[in-house]
Scaffold this motif. Structure first.
Motif: not given
Length: 577
Positions: A463-479
C-alpha cells in the motif's frame, strides 16, 4: 553439589559442541582464526538453538591466548573465568528486564574504559528486541563508533522488532531449527555418557515435541528420566510430552476413513480423558496424515519402515481425503488457540471428518434411472430456451443504449469514475501542517522513509510503496499517494497507521500526526494555500500610511519565502512580473 539440569551440564563449551549450526560455526571460527572479527553481531533464531552459548564461546575464543583454529582452549584462566561467569570483561545483560534508556546509557558510559583482564570487553545483550525506542537510540551511537577493544553480541528470537538502523550496523547470523536427527544423536551421546537405558522410539517422541530446540529437548529428556527413574521408555515420553500413541492415532484415522462417527467420538473422548494435550493431538494427526500422503506418492521418502497398520491405512484412504483431513486439522488448530473448551472443537472436528464428502459423480451416474435422465434433459431444454430469450432482450437493450448521444454517455461514465475515485481530504488538517511546515522537518521524514518501509509487513508495504512525504512540521506530516484507491485504503487501515506511527517513533523519536492525500489533489491544495497567504494583509503600525503597492510586494516576498521553506529552492522558482 546440587543437581543441575541436563541443558546446563551439557551446554556447549566450544564451537564443535554447537550442533546443528554448521554455517554459523564455520564463519565465526574462520573470523577468529584470521583476526577479522567485527565490532557487533546479531544472533537470530528460535529459542534453544544455541545463540547465547555461541556468544559465550565467541567471547572465550577472541580472548583466549591458546586458541587454535578459532576454538578456545577452555583451560586458561580467561576461559575458565568466562565459563564460570566471573570475568568482569564479559557482561551479559537481559534486555527483558533492563530495557530502559538508563541501562543503555550506563553501558555507553562504561564502554570507553579498557578491559581489566581480557583483551576484548564483550557485551552480550539477550532478547535485545525488548529494548525501548529510547534505549535503541542510545545504543545506536555506541554501535556506530565503538572503541577498538569492545564487541557487542545481540541475541533475539524476534529480529523483525529491531530497528533497521541497528541491524545495518551488525553482522547478522540466523540460527536455524535443529533437525530431529541431530537432536536424537545428541541425546544418545548424553545418555550413553550417563549410562542411562533408553528406547530409541522414545527419543523420537522427545525430538518431535522439542520442535527444533536443543534446550527444549534436553529439558523434556530430563523430565522423562526423572519420571521413569532413570529409564527412558516410549510410554514415559508420551506421558511427559502429552503426545498420543500411534495405536490411538491409527485407530482414530481408521474410524474417520470408514465414516464411523460414533466410534471416532468415543476414541476422542478416551484420549482427552487420559490427559492428553489437545493441541499435541492435532499436531500428531497432521504429522501422521502427512506421512501417509508422502508414502502414497513416494514410499522411499519415509525415514523409517512403515508398519502393517500404516500400509493398510494408506491403501484405504485417497490423496484427496488426506488433503481434506489436513485442511480441517489446520483450521481447527487455529480455532483452538483462543478457546478454553478445546474438547468441543475436537468433537466438531471428528463429525466433520467422518462426514466429509468425496467425489460422487460416478455413484450418482450409476444410480440414476432413465426416467430421471429424461426429466433432466427436458429441464435443460427449458433452461436453454430461457437463456435464448434473455440474450435477445439484452441485445435489444444494448441497441437502445447505443443510440444515446455519445457526449451524454461519456460524461455519465466520467461522473461515475470520478465518484468512485473521490477521496475525502481534511483540508483543515493539511493547512494546519502547512502553517508550521519547515524544509528541515520534510527532509528528516524523507531521509527516514526507506527505513520505515522496511519495518512494514509485505501487505502494508504494497500500500505504502507509492507514497512519499510532501510537507511536514515538527508534529505532523502530509503523505501523498500516487493512486487514489491506495490513499483511501491507507486512511481506513488503522493497523497500518499504528505501525507507521510506531516506526516513525523509533526512527525520529516522535509520533507525528499523519495526513494522507491523493497526489492528484496536492498541487491544487498547495496552490490554494499559497494564494491565500498572498492575499492576507500584512499588519503595519497605526502611524504608518498603508501603501497597496508595498503591501503587495511584501506579501509576495513572504509567500515566496514560505514556498521555498516548504518545498525547497530546487522546486520553487521566483519570477518577477
Amino acid at each position: 553439589m546440587s543437581y543441575q539440569a541436563l541443558y546446563r551440564v551439557w551446554r556447549p563449551q566450544k564451537f564443535d559442541d554447537l550442533v546443528g549450526q554448521e554455517m554459523v560455526v564455520k564463519t565465526l571460527k574462520n573470523a577468529i582464526a584470521t583476526k577479522q572479527t567485527s565490532h557487533a553481531y546479531l544472533f537470530c533464531g528460535p529459542r534453544g538453538t544455541g545463540k547465547t552459548s555461541a556468544a559465550k564461546i565467541f567471547a572465550k575464543a577472541i580472548n583466549c591466548k591458546n586458541q587454535v583454529d578459532g576454538e578456545p582452549c577452555n583451560q586458561c584462566e580467561i576461559c575458565t573465568a568466562i565459563t564460570e561467569g566471573r570475568l568482569n570483561d564479559v557482561i551479559e545483560i537481559d534486555a527483558a528486564s533492563n530495557n530502559g534508556v538508563e541501562e543503555i546509557r550506563d553501558i555507553r558510559d562504561k564502554v570507553k574504559y579498557a578491559p581489566t583482564q581480557a583483551e576484548y570487553k564483550v557485551y552480550i545483550i539477550d532478547e535485545v528486541h525488548m529494548l525501548s525506542t529510547g534505549a535503541f537510540n542510545a545504543l545506536l551511537k555506541t554501535l556506530e563508533e565503538p572503541p577498538a577493544n569492545v564487541v557487542f553480541i545481540l541475541a533475539t528470537t524476534e529480529p523483525h522488532k529491531i530497528p533497521a538502523t541497528i541491524i545495518s550496523r551488525t553482522q547478522r547470523f540466523d540460527f536455524k531449527r535443529i533437525t530431529s536427527k541431530t537432536i536424537i544423536a545428541r541425546m544418545k551421546f548424553i545418555l550413553d555418557e550417563k549410562q542411562v537405558e533408553y528406547d530409541e522410539k522414545a527419543l523420537k517422541v522427545i525430538a518431535y515435541a522439542a520442535e527444533g530446540g536443543m534446550r527444549d529437548a534436553l529439558s523434556i529428556l530430563d523430565q522423562t528420566i526423572s519420571f521413569g527413574d532413570n529409564d527412558v521408555t516410549v510410554d514415559n515420553a508420551l506421558l511427559v510430552t502429552g503426545s498420543v500413541t500411534q495405536e490411538n492415532i491409527i485407530k482414530y484415522l481408521q474410524e474417520v476413513v470408514n465414516r464411523n462417527t460414533k466410534d471416532a467420538l468415543e476414541t476422542i473422548h478416551e484420549i482427552i480423558e487420559s490427559g492428553k494435550d489437545a493441541n499435541r493431538l492435532i499436531e500428531d494427526l497432521i504429522n501422521y496424515s502427512r506421512n501417509i500422503l508422502l508414502y502414497k506418492q513416494s514410499p522411499e521418502s519415509l525415514n523409517e519402515l512403515p508398519t502393517e497398520e500404516f500400509k493398510n491405512l494408506s491403501e484405504q484412504v485417497s490423496s484427496q481425503q488426506l488433503y481434506q483431513i489436513i485442511d480441517e486439522l489446520n483450521q481447527q488448530q487455529e480455532n483452538m488457540r483462543f478457546s478454553s473448551h478445546q474438547s468441543i472443537y475436537l468433537e466438531v472436528l471428528t463429525v466433520k471428518l467422518t462426514q466429509q464428502t468425496q467425489t460422487e459423480t460416478k455413484q450418482v451416474a450409476s444410480t440414476v434411472d432413465n426416467t430421471e435422465v429424461e426429466m433432466l434433459m427436458r429441464q435443460v431444454k427449458q433452461l436453454q430456451q430461457q437463456v435464448s430469450g434473455l440474450k435477445k432482450e439484452l441485445q435489444t437493450n444494448r441497441t437502445q443504449v447505443s443510440n444515446i448521444p455519445a457526449r451524454q454517455g461519456s460524461s455519465a461514465s466520467v461522473a461515475r469514475k470520478n465518484a468512485q475515485r473521490e477521496v475525502s481530504v481534511n483540508i483543515a488538517k493539511v493547512v494546519g501542517v502547512l502553517n508550521n511546515a519547515t524544509r528541515a522537518a520534510l527532509d528528516n521524514f524523507k531521509q527516514n522513509w526507506p527505513d520505515l518501509m522496511q519495518m512494514l509487513s509485505i501487505s502494508q508495504r504494497a500500500i505504502m510503496h507509492v507514497s512519499q512525504p510532501v510537507a511536514a512540521s515538527e508534529d505532523a506530516v502530509v503523505v501523498s499517494f500516487e493512486y487514489d484507491y491506495l490513499c483511501q485504503k491507507a486512511m481506513e487501515d488503522q493497523q497500518l497507521v499504528d505501525t507507521i506511527e510506531n516506526g516513525l517513533d523509533r526512527l525520529t523519536g516522535k509520533v507525528p500526526e499523519l495526513v494522507f492525500i491523493p497526489a492528484s489533489k496536492w498541487p491544487k491544495i498547495r496552490q490554494d494555500y499559497l494564494s491565500q497567504r498572498k492575499n492576507q494583509p500584512v499588519t503595519k503600525p497605526a502611524a504608518e500610511e498603508p501603501v497597496i503597492q508595498e503591501e503587495s510586494s511584501e506579501n509576495e516576498i513572504n509567500v515566496a519565502q514560505k514556498a521555498q521553506e516548504l518545498f525547497g529552492n530546487e522546486i520553487v522558482e521566483i519570477k518577477n512580473d
